[in-house]
Design a protein around this motif. Sequence first.
Motif, PDB file in Angstrom:
ATOM      1  N   PRO A 631       0.850  -1.196   0.000  1.00 22.69           N
ATOM      2  CA  PRO A 631       0.000   0.000   0.000  1.00 22.69           C
ATOM      3  C   PRO A 631       0.886   1.246   0.000  1.00 22.69           C
ATOM      4  O   PRO A 631       2.002   1.225   0.518  1.00 22.69           O
ATOM      5  CB  PRO A 631      -0.792  -0.130   1.302  1.00 22.69           C
ATOM      6  N   VAL A 632       0.371   2.340  -0.570  1.00 24.04           N
ATOM      7  CA  VAL A 632       1.154   3.575  -0.681  1.00 24.04           C
ATOM      8  C   VAL A 632       0.360   4.726  -0.073  1.00 24.04           C
ATOM      9  O   VAL A 632      -0.846   4.864  -0.306  1.00 24.04           O
ATOM     10  CB  VAL A 632       1.476   3.904  -2.157  1.00 24.04           C
ATOM     11  N   ILE A 633       1.054   5.560   0.684  1.00 23.98           N
ATOM     12  CA  ILE A 633       0.467   6.810   1.177  1.00 23.98           C
ATOM     13  C   ILE A 633       1.198   7.968   0.506  1.00 23.98           C
ATOM     14  O   ILE A 633       2.432   8.031   0.546  1.00 23.98           O
ATOM     15  CB  ILE A 633       0.579   6.923   2.705  1.00 23.98           C
ATOM     16  N   PHE A 634       0.444   8.858  -0.115  1.00 24.88           N
ATOM     17  CA  PHE A 634       1.005  10.072  -0.689  1.00 24.88           C
ATOM     18  C   PHE A 634       0.995  11.163   0.390  1.00 24.88           C
ATOM     19  O   PHE A 634      -0.050  11.476   0.950  1.00 24.88           O
ATOM     20  CB  PHE A 634       0.178  10.534  -1.890  1.00 24.88           C
ATOM     21  N   HIS A 635       2.183  11.713   0.633  1.00 24.19           N
ATOM     22  CA  HIS A 635       2.317  12.830   1.579  1.00 24.19           C
ATOM     23  C   HIS A 635       2.941  14.000   0.833  1.00 24.19           C
ATOM     24  O   HIS A 635       3.895  13.814   0.066  1.00 24.19           O
ATOM     25  CB  HIS A 635       3.185  12.434   2.766  1.00 24.19           C
ATOM     26  N   TYR A 636       2.436  15.207   1.040  1.00 23.78           N
ATOM     27  CA  TYR A 636       2.872  16.346   0.232  1.00 23.78           C
ATOM     28  C   TYR A 636       2.750  17.633   1.026  1.00 23.78           C
ATOM     29  O   TYR A 636       1.957  17.765   1.953  1.00 23.78           O
ATOM     30  CB  TYR A 636       2.020  16.466  -1.046  1.00 23.78           C
ATOM     31  N   TYR A 637       3.572  18.574   0.653  1.00 24.63           N
ATOM     32  CA  TYR A 637       3.492  19.950   1.148  1.00 24.63           C
ATOM     33  C   TYR A 637       4.411  20.769   0.242  1.00 24.63           C
ATOM     34  O   TYR A 637       5.611  20.827   0.467  1.00 24.63           O
ATOM     35  CB  TYR A 637       3.934  20.069   2.602  1.00 24.63           C
ATOM     36  N   GLU A 638       3.848  21.335  -0.801  1.00 21.34           N
ATOM     37  CA  GLU A 638       4.624  22.084  -1.782  1.00 21.34           C
ATOM     38  C   GLU A 638       5.669  21.151  -2.404  1.00 21.34           C
ATOM     39  O   GLU A 638       5.326  20.299  -3.191  1.00 21.34           O
ATOM     40  CB  GLU A 638       5.199  23.351  -1.160  1.00 21.34           C
ATOM     41  N   ARG A 639       6.962  21.295  -2.063  1.00 20.09           N
ATOM     42  CA  ARG A 639       7.988  20.448  -2.684  1.00 20.09           C
ATOM     43  C   ARG A 639       8.786  19.725  -1.611  1.00 20.09           C
ATOM     44  O   ARG A 639       9.241  20.329  -0.655  1.00 20.09           O
ATOM     45  CB  ARG A 639       8.922  21.299  -3.548  1.00 20.09           C
ATOM     46  N   LYS A 640       8.934  18.443  -1.797  1.00 23.27           N
ATOM     47  CA  LYS A 640       9.569  17.612  -0.782  1.00 23.27           C
ATOM     48  C   LYS A 640      10.878  16.979  -1.257  1.00 23.27           C
ATOM     49  O   LYS A 640      11.647  16.465  -0.444  1.00 23.27           O
ATOM     50  CB  LYS A 640       8.619  16.481  -0.365  1.00 23.27           C
ATOM     51  N   GLN A 852      -4.452   3.525  12.663  1.00 19.62           N
ATOM     52  CA  GLN A 852      -5.559   2.567  12.639  1.00 19.62           C
ATOM     53  C   GLN A 852      -6.475   2.832  11.446  1.00 19.62           C
ATOM     54  O   GLN A 852      -6.965   1.895  10.813  1.00 19.62           O
ATOM     55  CB  GLN A 852      -6.359   2.673  13.948  1.00 19.62           C
ATOM     56  N   PHE A 853      -6.688   4.097  11.155  1.00 17.10           N
ATOM     57  CA  PHE A 853      -7.543   4.484  10.031  1.00 17.10           C
ATOM     58  C   PHE A 853      -6.941   4.003   8.712  1.00 17.10           C
ATOM     59  O   PHE A 853      -7.621   3.384   7.874  1.00 17.10           O
ATOM     60  CB  PHE A 853      -7.705   6.001  10.036  1.00 17.10           C
ATOM     61  N   LYS A 859      -4.756  -1.837   4.663  1.00 18.37           N
ATOM     62  CA  LYS A 859      -4.196  -3.142   5.011  1.00 18.37           C
ATOM     63  C   LYS A 859      -5.271  -4.164   5.379  1.00 18.37           C
ATOM     64  O   LYS A 859      -4.949  -5.296   5.750  1.00 18.37           O
ATOM     65  CB  LYS A 859      -3.219  -2.998   6.187  1.00 18.37           C
ATOM     66  N   ASP A 860      -6.541  -3.726   5.333  1.00 17.58           N
ATOM     67  CA  ASP A 860      -7.671  -4.614   5.645  1.00 17.58           C
ATOM     68  C   ASP A 860      -7.616  -5.157   7.073  1.00 17.58           C
ATOM     69  O   ASP A 860      -8.072  -6.274   7.350  1.00 17.58           O
ATOM     70  CB  ASP A 860      -7.733  -5.784   4.648  1.00 17.58           C
ATOM     71  N   LYS A 861      -7.068  -4.371   7.978  1.00 14.22           N
ATOM     72  CA  LYS A 861      -7.088  -4.761   9.388  1.00 14.22           C
ATOM     73  C   LYS A 861      -8.457  -4.433   9.977  1.00 14.22           C
ATOM     74  O   LYS A 861      -9.212  -3.635   9.410  1.00 14.22           O
ATOM     75  CB  LYS A 861      -5.987  -4.025  10.157  1.00 14.22           C
ATOM     76  N   PRO A 862      -8.795  -5.016  11.125  1.00 13.81           N
ATOM     77  CA  PRO A 862     -10.086  -4.690  11.746  1.00 13.81           C
ATOM     78  C   PRO A 862     -10.182  -3.201  12.080  1.00 13.81           C
ATOM     79  O   PRO A 862      -9.176  -2.549  12.370  1.00 13.81           O
ATOM     80  CB  PRO A 862     -10.088  -5.550  13.017  1.00 13.81           C
ATOM     81  N   ALA A 863     -11.399  -2.693  12.056  1.00 13.45           N
ATOM     82  CA  ALA A 863     -11.625  -1.292  12.402  1.00 13.45           C
ATOM     83  C   ALA A 863     -11.522  -1.111  13.914  1.00 13.45           C
ATOM     84  O   ALA A 863     -11.928  -1.984  14.683  1.00 13.45           O
ATOM     85  CB  ALA A 863     -12.991  -0.844  11.919  1.00 13.45           C
ATOM     86  N   PRO A 864     -11.008   0.033  14.373  1.00 12.67           N
ATOM     87  CA  PRO A 864     -11.020   0.325  15.807  1.00 12.67           C
ATOM     88  C   PRO A 864     -12.423   0.702  16.257  1.00 12.67           C
ATOM     89  O   PRO A 864     -13.265   1.133  15.462  1.00 12.67           O
ATOM     90  CB  PRO A 864     -10.059   1.508  15.927  1.00 12.67           C
ATOM     91  N   ILE A 865     -12.668   0.568  17.538  1.00 13.47           N
ATOM     92  CA  ILE A 865     -13.995   0.842  18.091  1.00 13.47           C
ATOM     93  C   ILE A 865     -14.445   2.265  17.785  1.00 13.47           C
ATOM     94  O   ILE A 865     -15.609   2.517  17.479  1.00 13.47           O
ATOM     95  CB  ILE A 865     -13.992   0.593  19.617  1.00 13.47           C
ATOM     96  N   ILE A 888     -17.975  -3.319  10.206  1.00 18.83           N
ATOM     97  CA  ILE A 888     -17.462  -2.272   9.327  1.00 18.83           C
ATOM     98  C   ILE A 888     -18.239  -0.991   9.628  1.00 18.83           C
ATOM     99  O   ILE A 888     -19.337  -1.050  10.199  1.00 18.83           O
ATOM    100  CB  ILE A 888     -17.597  -2.648   7.840  1.00 18.83           C
ATOM    101  N   PRO A 889     -17.672   0.178   9.269  1.00 17.24           N
ATOM    102  CA  PRO A 889     -18.422   1.422   9.494  1.00 17.24           C
ATOM    103  C   PRO A 889     -19.796   1.353   8.849  1.00 17.24           C
ATOM    104  O   PRO A 889     -19.943   0.942   7.694  1.00 17.24           O
ATOM    105  CB  PRO A 889     -17.536   2.486   8.827  1.00 17.24           C
ATOM    106  N   GLY A 890     -20.824   1.753   9.611  1.00 21.94           N
ATOM    107  CA  GLY A 890     -22.210   1.596   9.178  1.00 21.94           C
ATOM    108  C   GLY A 890     -22.654   2.620   8.159  1.00 21.94           C
ATOM    109  O   GLY A 890     -21.881   3.474   7.704  1.00 21.94           O
ATOM    110  N   PRO A 891     -23.944   2.560   7.802  1.00 21.98           N
ATOM    111  CA  PRO A 891     -24.494   3.477   6.794  1.00 21.98           C
ATOM    112  C   PRO A 891     -24.590   4.894   7.326  1.00 21.98           C
ATOM    113  O   PRO A 891     -24.528   5.141   8.527  1.00 21.98           O
ATOM    114  CB  PRO A 891     -25.880   2.889   6.527  1.00 21.98           C
ATOM    115  N   ASN A 892     -24.779   5.846   6.389  1.00 19.58           N
ATOM    116  CA  ASN A 892     -24.913   7.240   6.785  1.00 19.58           C
ATOM    117  C   ASN A 892     -26.325   7.519   7.294  1.00 19.58           C
ATOM    118  O   ASN A 892     -27.148   6.614   7.407  1.00 19.58           O
ATOM    119  CB  ASN A 892     -24.549   8.164   5.624  1.00 19.58           C
TER     120      ASN A 892
END
Length: 916
Positions: A631-640, A852-853, A859-865, A888-892
């Motif tokens: 998995p990839v996380i994009f992190h940015y702030y102008e130029r890194k 956790q989020f 990573k398909d780990k369980p959701a926190p409470i 899993i997080p419920g409906p809106n």
Amino acid sequence: MRIFFIIILFFCVNSSFGQKPIIDSIAYKQWPSLDRPTISNSGKYVFYTIENVPVGSKTLFVQSTDGKWKKEFRGGLKDGNGGGLSDKYFFFINKNDSLGILTLGTNQIKYIPNTSWYNLLANKGVEYLRYPSPSGHNSKDFVLKNLKTNNERIFTDVDSYRFDGDILALIKSVQDADHKQSINIVDITTGRISKVWEGYRPENLVLDVKHRQLAFKANDSVWYYKFDSGNAVCIFDKYTSDIEADFTLGYLESFSKDGKAILTSLIRKGETIKPKNEVVKIWGYKDIMLLTETEKAIIDRKYLSVINIKDHQIIRLQQEEGESFQFSKTDNAQDTLGLIQNPRVGDMWSNALKFTWNLVTIKNGKRKKLDFLNKNNIGFGNIELSPIGKYIVYFDRIAQNYFSYEIATGAIRNLTEALSVVWTRIDRDDLPNPVVGVKGLATWLKNDKYVLVYDRYDIWKLDPLNLEKPVNLTNGYGKRNQIVFNCMFDSNTENIVSSNDKLYLTAFDEKNKNNGFFIKLLDKIGDPELLHMGPYLYQTNSGYVPQGCNFSPIKAKYVNTYIVQRMSATDAPNYFSTKDFKTFIRLSNLQPHKKYNWYTTELHSWKSLDGRTLQGILYKPEDFNYKRQYPVIFHYYERKSDGLNAFIEPEPLSDDMNINIPTYVSNGYLVFCPDIYYEIGNPMQGTYDAVVSASNYVSTLPFVNDKKIGLEGGSFGGLQTNYLVTHSNLFEVAVSSSGLSDMVSGYGDLKDGIANSLASYFEIGQGRMGKNLWEQPSAYIRNSPIFDIHKVSTPLLLMHTKKDGIYSYTNIIEFFVGLRRMGKKAWMLVYSEGNHGIEGKEADDFSIRMMQFFDYYLKDKPAPIWMLDSSKDMNRKDSLELDSKGRIPGPNLLTAEEQRKVDNLMTRSTIRIILK
């Protein structure tokens, strides 16, 4: 066969034991770090402290700069007494209140018992040690020891002292007198003692050995003494002076460089202005300061002043609170003149904001308006008084040239008129206000003969009289090779150079991010000479490397021996000594990351959606496996990308709000940091072009799981995250910290809730809109994520603080309420203590919840409470536990009819995008 299985089992067990641990909260607490070093005047020795070695304590190292001798003090020194270094000895106070004296280069230590403090003093290359008298009978007695001759002298009943050159000035208690004190001066070379004064409550001694004089305060009066003149005389008395009634005399700062005046201040007592119990508050359109600023405590106001020694007159130089002063720097300066800029009041768009410049004469306080500066409203930062005081050199924002003003004649000269040069910094070239990014002056040559200024890459030598043509000192080498040069100066020197000096330069290669050093002979024409360049980070002067990574080399006082700090992505910051910047002797060898699953960096290039070639950093774990998909996380702030070789220290949050890259990479993520360039008036399009193109590029890499790509940004990066999730469905998950959602309401907000409007931030600052809201309302709307919430399909976690003084809490509430109304999956974590970022327990809490989020979605780990239950349960002790029931997080909250409306809005938005 049995033996074969035993061998296989043996290798499997060893393989599992050989895996390095991941970085976690335990690693944060145990992580060691270097304190700033101190080098001896001779350059032969250095000392520094490593914090958290051993864990919870620290170790102090004293060693020779040639690397042949080292001594450790492991957790054994008294807190607050780090150590002192002379050319022969190292001094320290141990936990038993004994003064230790280590003979450098040996293991010989002598102790002076019952000694809880000491001072090192220097006079013309001779060093003295001051410490309490061993008799211990009187805490006011001390010993002064000549470290060269070992001669000692005891001084008794000393209340305070000043030391300068060969003079020791003492305030002493008078024996057998009713609280009287005396002032004496001691010539430590000859031993001669002269009594200056006797009376009550003397304080605030200032000493000027060059002009053989001293001054002090006593009973609200100022006394002056000229060496060998007999007695001190009173030159200021508040009862007979003509100062205004509501002023009192402040602290005596120093003598002026010509010795004819004493710099001090006049203080007006502050008061607290309380809000009036009134029916209505009126905010007027002509108010320079908005009313909220007047509803607070006003502190004492201090105004720079001088006391003229000859006629005893006190002159208030500073007329308005907040005026900024420049005085010449060198000992031979003509400091009867000072350069004054009025305080900045109001917004950048307001005609109330006037940068008014004056020259002031110290002798009488008279001012001369500098109309040539005031006409173009030139602001602070690109204007400088020369070291001796012959010239003012400034950058004119309208003419885009450097000018000189000759103070004696009033002549103004354009020094760069014939040059076709870009003067702005590379890391500030897309801001609306071009003056903000001007690199500015580098230094001066002696006697104000030349001034050195920076262009984008190179360094120019300018003649302030304009008799000689400008010379590109670095011969255009920087521009040709895309190497950014900066003069390298030690913070302890005047930074003034001679025509035949060697000028050391730091160098940063934009292409590959290598960093190092060059040298330039000022009297030789041609390219600078390369000393050393490599995939390291020493000192880049880039605004786009992590905080704390740039380190200015430290020079010994009397020789050309330097201490530098070197790091890389895979080599922790450590100290080295050098005499030529070609060879480096390692002093420290701190490598805490080697026992963890650390990271590596790679510089990548690709084409943005707008056709520009961009650069970015890919962070990969040390145990990277090409056969896996990450998995990839994009992190940015102008130029890194300038931070390619930066060593990022593990901690709960970076910059008090962002993911800590070492932690995430160690825990099985890839992190990609793309550079972003912005178009004035449409900055978020640059964000979209860069990040979306980077995502398309990264998704082609075989080891990337293109279905598991997330976003994370804080502050301006949080605004960019909010924009991306409202304009793209490429990303699986996103986190936005301390961000903004609505440029329209943000434009009308107040920084820190007081008088500073944020309008200028958007018009000419980082907001990069270039115009006010009413000139281009559609652009403000187009760049505000709030207006496109209905397009969101990415689960989003927001973090904000109630006290945020830059991007207000109410602004992000708008966003969250909108997300909730549109039925989007969104959570908001709100913290009470931080201001545009969080620390301590709040940082610990957010760092756990953020990972956790990401773990749940990438990573398909369980959701926190806390993600599953209602917000009222968020602070339950078990809210950080992972759910064990597969929920899993419920409906809106939307009704079926409202959901159809939202779905219809999203469909229409998608069709519009396709049609474009």
